[in-house]
Design an enzyme around this catalytic site. Structure first.
Site, short mmCIF file in Angstrom:
data_model
loop_
_atom_site.label_atom_id
_atom_site.label_comp_id
_atom_site.label_asym_id
_atom_site.label_seq_id
_atom_site.Cartn_x
_atom_site.Cartn_y
_atom_site.Cartn_z
N SER A 256 7.02 -1.82 4.77
CA SER A 256 8.14 -0.90 4.47
C SER A 256 9.36 -1.30 5.28
O SER A 256 9.30 -1.37 6.51
CB SER A 256 7.76 0.53 4.85
OG SER A 256 6.58 0.89 4.20
N ARG B 30 7.20 6.69 13.26
CA ARG B 30 7.58 5.28 13.46
C ARG B 30 8.52 5.12 14.67
O ARG B 30 9.45 4.32 14.65
CB ARG B 30 8.26 4.70 12.21
CG ARG B 30 7.41 4.74 10.97
CD ARG B 30 6.18 3.85 11.07
NE ARG B 30 5.39 3.93 9.85
CZ ARG B 30 4.45 4.85 9.62
NH1 ARG B 30 4.13 5.74 10.55
NH2 ARG B 30 3.79 4.87 8.49
N GLU C 228 13.17 0.51 9.27
CA GLU C 228 11.96 0.57 10.10
C GLU C 228 11.76 -0.78 10.82
O GLU C 228 11.32 -0.83 11.96
CB GLU C 228 10.75 0.87 9.20
CG GLU C 228 9.44 0.96 9.94
CD GLU C 228 8.26 1.30 9.04
OE1 GLU C 228 8.38 2.19 8.18
OE2 GLU C 228 7.21 0.66 9.22
C1 LIG Z 1 2.28 -6.05 4.46
C2 LIG Z 1 2.63 -5.14 5.64
C3 LIG Z 1 2.18 -3.84 5.66
C4 LIG Z 1 2.50 -3.01 6.73
N1 LIG Z 1 2.02 -1.73 6.73
C5 LIG Z 1 2.30 -0.91 7.77
C6 LIG Z 1 1.77 0.41 7.79
O1 LIG Z 1 1.04 0.84 6.90
N2 LIG Z 1 2.09 1.20 8.84
C7 LIG Z 1 2.87 0.76 9.87
O2 LIG Z 1 3.10 1.54 10.80
N3 LIG Z 1 3.37 -0.48 9.88
C8 LIG Z 1 3.08 -1.34 8.86
N4 LIG Z 1 3.60 -2.61 8.86
C9 LIG Z 1 4.47 -3.05 9.96
C10 LIG Z 1 3.72 -3.83 11.09
O3 LIG Z 1 2.49 -4.28 10.64
C11 LIG Z 1 3.50 -2.95 12.32
O4 LIG Z 1 4.71 -2.43 12.78
C12 LIG Z 1 2.82 -3.74 13.46
O5 LIG Z 1 2.47 -2.85 14.50
C13 LIG Z 1 3.71 -4.83 14.04
O6 LIG Z 1 2.93 -5.59 14.92
P1 LIG Z 1 3.33 -7.04 15.37
O7 LIG Z 1 2.37 -7.45 16.43
O8 LIG Z 1 3.44 -7.92 14.20
O9 LIG Z 1 4.76 -6.76 16.02
P2 LIG Z 1 6.03 -7.75 16.03
O10 LIG Z 1 6.62 -7.82 14.68
O11 LIG Z 1 5.68 -9.03 16.70
O12 LIG Z 1 7.00 -6.92 16.98
C14 LIG Z 1 7.54 -5.70 16.58
C15 LIG Z 1 8.37 -5.12 17.73
O13 LIG Z 1 7.51 -4.80 18.81
C16 LIG Z 1 7.84 -5.57 19.97
N5 LIG Z 1 6.56 -5.96 20.58
C17 LIG Z 1 5.50 -6.56 19.95
N6 LIG Z 1 4.48 -6.70 20.82
C18 LIG Z 1 4.91 -6.20 21.99
C19 LIG Z 1 4.31 -6.05 23.29
N7 LIG Z 1 3.06 -6.46 23.58
N8 LIG Z 1 5.06 -5.49 24.29
C20 LIG Z 1 6.33 -5.06 24.06
N9 LIG Z 1 6.93 -5.17 22.86
C21 LIG Z 1 6.24 -5.72 21.85
C22 LIG Z 1 8.66 -6.75 19.48
O14 LIG Z 1 9.54 -7.21 20.47
C23 LIG Z 1 9.38 -6.13 18.29
O15 LIG Z 1 10.50 -5.40 18.74
C24 LIG Z 1 3.29 -3.49 7.80
C25 LIG Z 1 3.74 -4.83 7.78
C26 LIG Z 1 3.41 -5.64 6.71
C27 LIG Z 1 3.87 -7.08 6.72
#
Ligand SMILES: Cc1cc2nc3c(=O)[nH]c(=O)nc-3n(C[C@H](O)[C@H](O)[C@H](O)COP(=O)(O)OP(=O)(O)OC[C@H]3O[C@@H](n4cnc5c(N)ncnc54)[C@H](O)[C@@H]3O)c2cc1C
Length: 346
Positions: free
Chosen positions: A239, A165, A335
């Site tokens: 998580s 992570r 995380e």
């Molecule tokens: C129900 C649920 C289950 C999940 N299960 C998992 C799992 O099994 N495994 C796992 O690893 N994660 C899991 N996650 C966490 C999440 O889905 C991941 O971390 C996902 O990659 C976040 O993507 P996002 O586009 O929503 O990022 P955001 O929440 O929008 O951003 C997260 C971070 O990344 C940065 N960011 C986003 N996009 C960019 C970009 N293009 N350039 C630079 N920085 C950027 C943001 O500034 C922020 O700091 C889960 C979340 C939920 C709600």
């Protein structure tokens, strides 16, 4: 390009926290992003946040700056050789839709990562992982825009410093780059990875006789849908804490004290513990204080039952951290990305 002022982010984070962004805009190309950074009104804004699907973020206060929602789309095969196909996806593509694209064309490697919320651009941020696979296993390269230098840089696998992570974008280059697109190296002859979790059992229940990536993906979707709360129904970011890693000696000490504790032996000799189990032992599972809580089936998932503030969720996470530390002498690490900036809206 429309710049919205005092814009509610409630629909833009899966916790459903109602905070305001001082300024908010969307971009769907590198050129649009460059224009934003050349716009004299915007370039003086100190705080900038690149937002994807908002599924790994907790806003504790209004955001005193410019939120830039990445909407760069497109999925294309850019190269192939005998074994692999190289697929490039825009950072604003939904991750699960990208996985479905790969399943459709029988490109193997991401099926175990089905149904992870969020966008492609965030997948390298924390090296997303599930069911025995991480993004680093299929990662080829990415292009990112340096926000201060306004230059595009390419990162290969070695450049990203992927860990559990973790990546260079969460550490050394935190908030420095906007990821524009990611290229994945996928297998033309998929290798199946069904050893982890309940995948095998689920495939048996599905009466799958001939294994393929579509069946594995569906098995993962079934398990995740049963196990994890749907953010559309109850606000959460998956998580909240990482699973902690301790030395084998530390594990032996804990095992003598708590005989039910389970540890996963790592290649480096250390032991990984289940953070959810530690939290559950401290009595938090199912806990609720007004609208902030710890999920009834998944202690690792903090939830917003409706109108919790980000601060309430954060304070609960702090209490959980302290109690786990008191009982097990283990300091859990969050995380989820915590956003602290303060902005007094008029
Ligand atoms: C129900 C649920 C289950 C999940 N299960 C998992 C799992 O099994 N495994 C796992 O690893 N994660 C899991 N996650 C966490 C999440 O889905 C991941 O971390 C996902 O990659 C976040 O993507 P996002 O586009 O929503 O990022 P955001 O929440 O929008 O951003 C997260 C971070 O990344 C940065 N960011 C986003 N996009 C960019 C970009 N293009 N350039 C630079 N920085 C950027 C943001 O500034 C922020 O700091 C889960 C979340 C939920 C709600």
């Amino acid at each position: 390009m429309e710049i919205k002022q005092n814009f509610s982010l409630k629909k833009y984070n899966t916790f459903g926290i109602d905070v305001l962004a001082k300024q908010f805009t969307e971009f769907n190309s590198t050129e649009q992003l460059e224009n934003i950074f050349n716009n004299c009104k915007l370039k003086t804004t100190n705080h900038k946040l690149i937002l994807g699907g908002g599924s790994n973020i907790l806003f504790t206060k209004n955001f005193d700056g410019l939120v830039l929602k990445n909407e760069i789309k497109g999925i294309e095969t850019i190269h192939e050789d005998e074994k692999y196909v190289y697929v490039k996806a825009g950072a604003g593509e939904n991750w699960h839709q990208f996985v479905m694209h790969c399943i459709k064309y029988n490109f193997g490697g991401v099926e175990n990562l089905s149904l992870i919320p969020g966008n492609v651009g965030a997948s390298p941020m924390q090296n997303i992982g599930a069911y025995g696979l991480e993004i680093k296993d299929v990662f080829h390269s990415l292009e990112a825009f340096h926000l201060a230098e306004k230059k595009i840089k390419t990162f290969t696998l070695n450049d990203c410093e992927f860990g559990y992570r973790e990546s260079i974008f969460k550490k050394k280059y935190k908030n420095e780059f906007a990821i524009l697109d990611v290229t994945y190296r996928l297998n033309k002859n998929p290798q199946f990875n069904i050893q982890y979790g309940a995948i095998k059992e689920e495939l048996e229940n599905m009466n799958i006789t001939e294994l393929n990536i579509q069946a594995i993906s569906q098995a993962v979707i079934n398990i995740r849908s049963r196990k994890l709360p749907d953010p559309k129904v109850i606000g959460n970011a998956g998580s909240f804490f990482k699973n902690p890693e301790i030395t084998n000696d530390e594990f032996v000490v804990l095992k003598n004290k708590f005989e039910d504790i389970f540890g996963y032996q790592l290649d480096n000799g250390n032991v990984k513990l289940a953070a959810g189990w530690l939290i559950e032992q401290c009595g938090w599972k199912g806990y609720r204080k007004v609208d902030a809580g710890c999920h009834a089936n998944q202690a690792l998932v903090l939830v917003n039952y409706g109108n919790a503030s980000g601060k309430e969720i954060y304070d609960l996470s702090e209490e959980i951290l302290q109690s786990v530390n008191e009982k097990f002498s283990i300091k859990l690490e969050r995380e989820v990305n915590i956003l602290y900036y303060c902005y007094a809206a008029k």
